[in-house]
Write an enzyme that holds these catalytic residues in place. Structure first.
Site, short mmCIF file in Angstrom:
data_model
loop_
_atom_site.label_atom_id
_atom_site.label_comp_id
_atom_site.label_asym_id
_atom_site.label_seq_id
_atom_site.Cartn_x
_atom_site.Cartn_y
_atom_site.Cartn_z
CG ASP A 102 -1.97 0.95 1.32
OD1 ASP A 102 -2.53 1.32 0.29
OD2 ASP A 102 -2.26 1.41 2.44
CE LYS A 130 -5.76 -0.80 -1.20
NZ LYS A 130 -6.18 -0.23 0.10
CG PHE A 151 -10.09 -0.87 3.72
CD1 PHE A 151 -8.77 -0.54 4.02
CD2 PHE A 151 -10.69 -1.91 4.40
CE1 PHE A 151 -8.06 -1.24 5.00
CE2 PHE A 151 -10.00 -2.61 5.38
CZ PHE A 151 -8.68 -2.27 5.68
NE ARG A 164 -6.99 -11.32 10.12
CZ ARG A 164 -6.10 -10.37 9.84
NH1 ARG A 164 -5.60 -10.27 8.63
NH2 ARG A 164 -5.71 -9.51 10.76
P1 IMP Z 1 1.84 -0.43 3.82
O1 IMP Z 1 2.92 -0.46 4.84
O2 IMP Z 1 1.09 0.87 3.83
O3 IMP Z 1 2.29 -0.81 2.44
O4 IMP Z 1 0.74 -1.42 4.30
C1 IMP Z 1 0.76 -2.73 4.08
C2 IMP Z 1 -0.22 -3.39 5.02
O5 IMP Z 1 -1.41 -2.61 5.21
C3 IMP Z 1 -0.68 -4.66 4.39
O6 IMP Z 1 0.19 -5.71 4.71
C4 IMP Z 1 -2.08 -4.82 4.96
O7 IMP Z 1 -2.04 -5.56 6.15
C5 IMP Z 1 -2.56 -3.42 5.24
N1 IMP Z 1 -3.49 -2.94 4.20
C6 IMP Z 1 -3.25 -2.02 3.24
N2 IMP Z 1 -4.33 -1.84 2.45
C7 IMP Z 1 -5.28 -2.69 2.92
C8 IMP Z 1 -6.62 -3.00 2.49
O8 IMP Z 1 -7.18 -2.46 1.51
N3 IMP Z 1 -7.26 -3.93 3.24
C9 IMP Z 1 -6.71 -4.55 4.30
N4 IMP Z 1 -5.46 -4.32 4.72
C10 IMP Z 1 -4.75 -3.39 4.03
#
Ligand code: IMP
Length: 179
Positions: A102, A130, A151, A164
């Site tokens: 993300d 994303k 989301f 989940r």
């Molecule tokens: P990042 O550090 O922002 O890249 O976040 C990664 C983590 O955020 C992922 O491993 C997910 O656990 C959580 N995450 C990000 N987007 C979503 C989503 O749309 N649904 C559920 N979990 C998400």
């Protein structure tokens, strides 16, 4: 479809077909070595178990947990390692299964973690990406699906620990997390 979801973004059959492709790609990369496949709990659990079962390569399995989320839909700060690996990855080829990249902060934390622990190589396979939400310049080596900024829940992904176990990936209804 679950009543709290707005729409199914990726169906179970589509996920299964793409996971086979990810496994075949990994098999091509690792013939001859026994990598350690690491599951980043909890979101990657479904992807990880399907992925390693679809692989023909011998792998060892390990588990860790890195998280920056509470019960929210946006990351709540710097990712923290909440559960360490069981074994050493010093000198090993590591396959990391991620649920979603993300902002990219979790992946940067994990890349640093494996480099500090002396892994010989790190191959990151992510179920979802994303790119529109990226805050740091990082990417996976293999991405199963690129998704829009919504989301998402299901196939391991949660909101407040729920959803989940849905077999598909769906967009959660806004009123569910905004109420
Ligand atoms: P990042 O550090 O922002 O890249 O976040 C990664 C983590 O955020 C992922 O491993 C997910 O656990 C959580 N995450 C990000 N987007 C979503 C989503 O749309 N649904 C559920 N979990 C998400």
């Amino acid at each position: 479809m679950h009543k709290d979801c707005e729409k199914i973004v990726i169906g179970a059959e589509e996920i299964a077909a793409r996971v086979q492709e990810a496994a075949a790609w990994l098999d091509g990369r690792f013939c001859g070595s026994v990598p350690v496949a690491v599951c980043n709990l909890k979101g990657s659990v479904m992807f990880f178990t399907d992925l390693v079962r679809a692989m023909k390569t011998d792998v060892e399995l390990d588990f860790m947990a890195v998280s920056s989320y509470g019960n929210e839909t946006v990351a709540a700060g710097r990712p923290k390692i909440k559960k360490h690996l069981f074994s050493s990855v010093q000198g090993r080829d590591v396959i990391l299964a991620e649920d979603i990249v993300d902002t990219g902060r979790t992946l940067v934390t994990l890349r640093n973690f494996f480099a500090e622990r002396g892994a010989k190589s790190l191959t990151v396979v992510t179920l979802l990406d994303k790119p529109s939400r990226r805050k740091v310049n990082v990417s996976a080596d293999f991405t199963c699906f690129v998704v829009e900024d919504a989301f998402l829940v299901g196939y391991g992904l949660d909101y407040a620990e729920r959803y989940r176990n849905l077999p598909y990936i769906a967009a959660l209804r806004r009123d569910v997390y905004e109420s």
